[in-house]
Motif scaffolding. Structure first.
Motif, PDB file in Angstrom:
ATOM      1  N   GLN A 135       0.813  -1.217   0.000  1.00 44.35           N
ATOM      2  CA  GLN A 135       0.000   0.000   0.000  1.00 44.35           C
ATOM      3  C   GLN A 135       0.849   1.270   0.000  1.00 44.35           C
ATOM      4  OE1 GLN A 135      -3.627  -0.191  -0.045  1.00 44.35           O
ATOM      5  NE2 GLN A 135      -2.818  -2.164  -0.711  1.00 44.35           N
ATOM      6  N   GLY A 136       2.176   1.069   0.104  1.00 50.85           N
ATOM      7  CA  GLY A 136       3.084   2.213   0.084  1.00 50.85           C
ATOM      8  C   GLY A 136       3.299   2.861   1.433  1.00 50.85           C
ATOM      9  N   ASP A 137       2.759   2.252   2.503  1.00 48.49           N
ATOM     10  CA  ASP A 137       2.900   2.842   3.838  1.00 48.49           C
ATOM     11  C   ASP A 137       4.200   2.425   4.525  1.00 48.49           C
ATOM     12  OD1 ASP A 137       0.413   4.125   3.676  1.00 48.49           O
ATOM     13  OD2 ASP A 137      -0.623   2.289   4.267  1.00 48.49           O
ATOM     14  N   LEU A 138       4.812   1.351   4.049  1.00 45.19           N
ATOM     15  CA  LEU A 138       6.094   0.893   4.578  1.00 45.19           C
ATOM     16  C   LEU A 138       7.031   0.597   3.416  1.00 45.19           C
ATOM     17  CD1 LEU A 138       5.119  -1.649   7.430  1.00 45.19           C
ATOM     18  CD2 LEU A 138       5.996   0.677   7.723  1.00 45.19           C
ATOM     19  N   ASN A 139       8.327   0.637   3.703  1.00 48.09           N
ATOM     20  CA  ASN A 139       9.337   0.271   2.717  1.00 48.09           C
ATOM     21  C   ASN A 139       9.739  -1.192   2.934  1.00 48.09           C
ATOM     22  OD1 ASN A 139      12.556  -0.011   2.368  1.00 48.09           O
ATOM     23  ND2 ASN A 139      11.714   1.315   0.764  1.00 48.09           N
ATOM     24  N   PHE A 140       9.865  -1.944   1.837  1.00 42.82           N
ATOM     25  CA  PHE A 140      10.155  -3.383   1.965  1.00 42.82           C
ATOM     26  C   PHE A 140      11.448  -3.630   2.727  1.00 42.82           C
ATOM     27  CE2 PHE A 140      12.587  -7.028   0.367  1.00 42.82           C
ATOM     28  CZ  PHE A 140      11.735  -8.065   0.743  1.00 42.82           C
ATOM     29  N   TRP A 141      12.517  -2.933   2.344  1.00 40.22           N
ATOM     30  CA  TRP A 141      13.824  -3.232   2.927  1.00 40.22           C
ATOM     31  C   TRP A 141      13.900  -2.846   4.392  1.00 40.22           C
ATOM     32  CZ3 TRP A 141      16.569  -6.665   0.695  1.00 40.22           C
ATOM     33  CH2 TRP A 141      16.522  -6.825  -0.679  1.00 40.22           C
ATOM     34  N   SER A 142      13.337  -1.703   4.753  1.00 31.28           N
ATOM     35  CA  SER A 142      13.361  -1.316   6.167  1.00 31.28           C
ATOM     36  C   SER A 142      12.505  -2.274   6.994  1.00 31.28           C
ATOM     37  CB  SER A 142      12.867   0.125   6.340  1.00 31.28           C
ATOM     38  OG  SER A 142      11.526   0.264   5.904  1.00 31.28           O
ATOM     39  N   THR A 143      11.394  -2.735   6.414  1.00 31.52           N
ATOM     40  CA  THR A 143      10.540  -3.696   7.123  1.00 31.52           C
ATOM     41  C   THR A 143      11.262  -5.017   7.328  1.00 31.52           C
ATOM     42  OG1 THR A 143       8.550  -2.696   6.148  1.00 31.52           O
ATOM     43  CG2 THR A 143       8.325  -4.912   7.066  1.00 31.52           C
ATOM     44  N   LEU A 144      11.942  -5.483   6.277  1.00 25.69           N
ATOM     45  CA  LEU A 144      12.693  -6.733   6.371  1.00 25.69           C
ATOM     46  C   LEU A 144      13.826  -6.612   7.392  1.00 25.69           C
ATOM     47  CD1 LEU A 144      13.417  -9.601   5.460  1.00 25.69           C
ATOM     48  CD2 LEU A 144      14.701  -8.586   3.555  1.00 25.69           C
TER      49      LEU A 144
END
Length: 214
Positions: A48-57
Motif C-alpha cells: 500500500q506504500g505505507d512501509l518500505n520493503f527493505w526497512s521492514t525486512l
C-alpha cells in the motif's frame, strides 16, 4: 487474532517499520504471537506504500535476532552441566545422552539453527540448545540472521503479492505447521520407544549375567 492484527496496525501507524521488529521480537519469546500473521500484514502494508520493503525486512530480522539472543542466553544460563544433572535423575534419560546431543550439535549446530528458523514452533526453541551448547555467538548470530531473513522475506513477500488476501498465508503456514508437528511427533514416539527398549535391555543384562554365574 483480530485484536493482534489491530494492535500491530496501530503500532505500525505510530512507529512504522520498527513496529514490525517489536512484534517479531515478541513472537520469538512468546510464540502465541505468530509471524505468519504479522509479516504478511506488514507485506500488505508495504504494497500500500505505507512501509518500505527493505526497512521492514531489516527491522523484522533485527527483532528475530534479538529474540533469539534472549533465548540463547536462557540456554547458556541452564548450561550443559545443569542439564546433565537433570538427565541423571530423569526416567529413561542418561547423562551420556546429553553428551551425545551436544556432540551432535557441535557438528551440525549451524545448519540446525538455519533450518530451524524456517520451522514454526522450532524457530524460537532452536536458540535454547545453541545456548546450552555455548555455540560461538558470532556463528549463532550469522546463521540466525540468514535463516530469519529468509523466513521474513518469504512471508513479507507473500503479503505483498496477495494484497488484501494476505491472511491466506496463515492458512497455508498452518497446514505446513501441522505436517511438521506430525513428523516431530512421530520422531518423538520413535525416540521414546528406543529409550524404553534400551532401559529394558540394561535391566535384563544384569539378570542374564547372574544366571551365567550360577
Amino acid at each position: 487474532m483480530q485484536s493482534l492484527v489491530d494492535w500491530v496496525v496501530r503500532l505500525t501507524e505510530i512507529l512504522g517499520a520498527p513496529a514490525v521488529g517489536i512484534a517479531i521480537f515478541l513472537e520469538n519469546v512468546f510464540p502465541p504471537i505468530p509471524s505468519e500473521v504479522v509479516l504478511p500484514l506488514a507485506g500488505f502494508t508495504v504494497s500500500q506504500g505505507d512501509l518500505n520493503f527493505w526497512s521492514t525486512l531489516i527491522w523484522a530480522t533485527i527483532g528475530s535476532v534479538a529474540g533469539a539472543w534472549l533465548l540463547y542466553a536462557i540456554g547458556a544460563l541452564v548450561g550443559a552441566e545443569r542439564l546433565r544433572r537433570v538427565a541423571d535423575w530423569m526416567w529413561l534419560v542418561e547423562v551420556s545422552d546429553v553428551d551425545k546431543s551436544l556432540k551432535w550439535f557441535d557438528r551440525y549446530g549451524g545448519a540446525s539453527v538455519f533450518i530451524g528458523r524456517f520451522i514454526p514452533g522450532v524457530r524460537s526453541l532452536i536458540s535454547i540448545p545453541a545456548g546450552i551448547d555455548r555455540m560461538n555467538l558470532l556463528t549463532f548470530t550469522l546463521w540466525t540472521t540468514a535463516g530469519s531473513a529468509g523466513w521474513n522475506a518469504l512471508l513479507i513477500g507473500a503479503g505483498m503479492w496477495l494484497g488484501e488476501s494476505y491472511d491466506v498465508v496463515e492458512k497455508y503456514v498452518g497446514q505446513y505447521s501441522t505436517v511438521v508437528y506430525s513428523i516431530l511427533a512421530l520422531i518423538a514416539v520413535g525416540v521414546l520407544i528406543y529409550l524404553i527398549r534400551r532401559s529394558r535391555k540394561k535391566k535384563k543384562a544384569p539378570a542374564d549375567s547372574e544366571d551365567t554365574t550360577k
